[in-house]
Design a protein around this motif. Sequence first.
Motif, PDB file in Angstrom:
ATOM      1  N   ARG A  89       7.831  -4.753   5.477  1.00 25.05           N
ATOM      2  CA  ARG A  89       7.337  -5.499   4.320  1.00 25.05           C
ATOM      3  C   ARG A  89       8.406  -6.457   3.800  1.00 25.05           C
ATOM      4  O   ARG A  89       8.096  -7.544   3.305  1.00 25.05           O
ATOM      5  CB  ARG A  89       6.894  -4.542   3.214  1.00 25.05           C
TER       6      ARG A  89
ATOM      7  N   SER B 175       5.529   3.959   1.378  1.00 29.57           N
ATOM      8  CA  SER B 175       5.566   2.535   1.737  1.00 29.57           C
ATOM      9  C   SER B 175       6.173   1.667   0.645  1.00 29.57           C
ATOM     10  O   SER B 175       6.562   0.527   0.898  1.00 29.57           O
ATOM     11  CB  SER B 175       4.157   2.034   2.060  1.00 29.57           C
TER      12      SER B 175
ATOM     13  N   THR C  46       7.870   1.085   7.358  1.00 25.38           N
ATOM     14  CA  THR C  46       6.991   0.177   6.620  1.00 25.38           C
ATOM     15  C   THR C  46       7.747  -0.663   5.600  1.00 25.38           C
ATOM     16  O   THR C  46       7.507  -1.867   5.471  1.00 25.38           O
ATOM     17  CB  THR C  46       5.882   0.982   5.905  1.00 25.38           C
ATOM     18  N   LYS C  47       8.661  -0.044   4.879  1.00 26.72           N
ATOM     19  CA  LYS C  47       9.411  -0.781   3.861  1.00 26.72           C
ATOM     20  C   LYS C  47      10.199  -1.930   4.488  1.00 26.72           C
ATOM     21  O   LYS C  47      10.256  -3.036   3.941  1.00 26.72           O
ATOM     22  CB  LYS C  47      10.345   0.164   3.105  1.00 26.72           C
TER      23      LYS C  47
ATOM     24  N   SER D 176       2.519  -2.207  10.438  1.00 29.00           N
ATOM     25  CA  SER D 176       3.866  -2.779  10.389  1.00 29.00           C
ATOM     26  C   SER D 176       4.511  -2.871  11.770  1.00 29.00           C
ATOM     27  O   SER D 176       5.636  -3.351  11.895  1.00 29.00           O
ATOM     28  CB  SER D 176       4.751  -1.927   9.473  1.00 29.00           C
TER      29      SER D 176
END
Length: 325
Positions: free
Chosen positions: A192, A140, A188-189, A266
């Motif tokens: 974010r 992540s 997820t990255k 996410s």
Amino acid sequence: MSIEVFAPASIGNFSVGYDLLGAAISPIDGSLLGDVVRVDSASDYQLITEGNFAQQLPANASDNIVHQCYELFHQKLERKGVEQDALLVTLEKNLPVGSGLGSSSSSIVAAFAAFNQWYQEPFSSRELLLMMGNMEAQISGSLHYDNIAPCYLGGLQLMSADESISNALPWFDDWYIVVANPGTNILTKAAREAIPSSIDLTQATAYAQNLANFISSLYRQDKRGALYHLKDVIAEPYRYELLPNFQKHKAELLGHGASAMGISGSGPTIFAVCENLEAAHGVHDYLAHYYNENDRAFSHICQLNQQGAQQLSKFGEDEACRSSI
């Protein structure tokens, strides 16, 4: 000997607690929504992947997170002076990658729990959680336990900055949680990166007020108060555009059965909290029909999974078993 461990799906953030709240979930039909890791004795180490979503995993086994779990676990084991075994490790990948249901956490938790059971528990729960968090951070891009802790320990967990790492919260046993995945994924990255690196004081105050009152309502068993404060002012305002027609579906369902709605982790999985089974069936039917993009879409009526990771079987002894870890 052979050991098989299941780790359940989880909802990170749980709307009101960005990076701080997470819930383990289980479908009420008894199906296992989560990944399974099996460990067998072998002459040489090998990792095998199977399951509905195995094709989404890296082609090179050394890039698989379960392989990296294996390496870290055995590095720690060597420091304890424990003799190591050659293992055949099988990952049954039942959660899609980038689903918003703690897919990576499920694989990580199942792997570490299975290894720990194989070696007759050389590590404590806290030691395992620290290793699990280390692995999750590699995927992540940041260290957070809101999927790892509930996946491993079960229930609704509040993350802590002290040595406990997380603490279980009360819940309402007659509530249902409907989850729906449209058949697409969001890394997820990337999710974010959609959120600003800083927020203003008004937004921070609203976040703190909602989280504090939500937790207070759980302890007082105040359903109305809990539902009123179950709001996401941190991630949802910036992430909803990544999901197919999220605001439209949320508005529709809040008027027809759902008592609260949010983005699971996410995304793109979304979840709805329902106060009775009839409402949950209505929400499930709507989402199964309208919140799907392809034939990979799925939805489930769930309740909180209070058990967390569990050993499904242990062969090579008198009998197979299913038990808590």
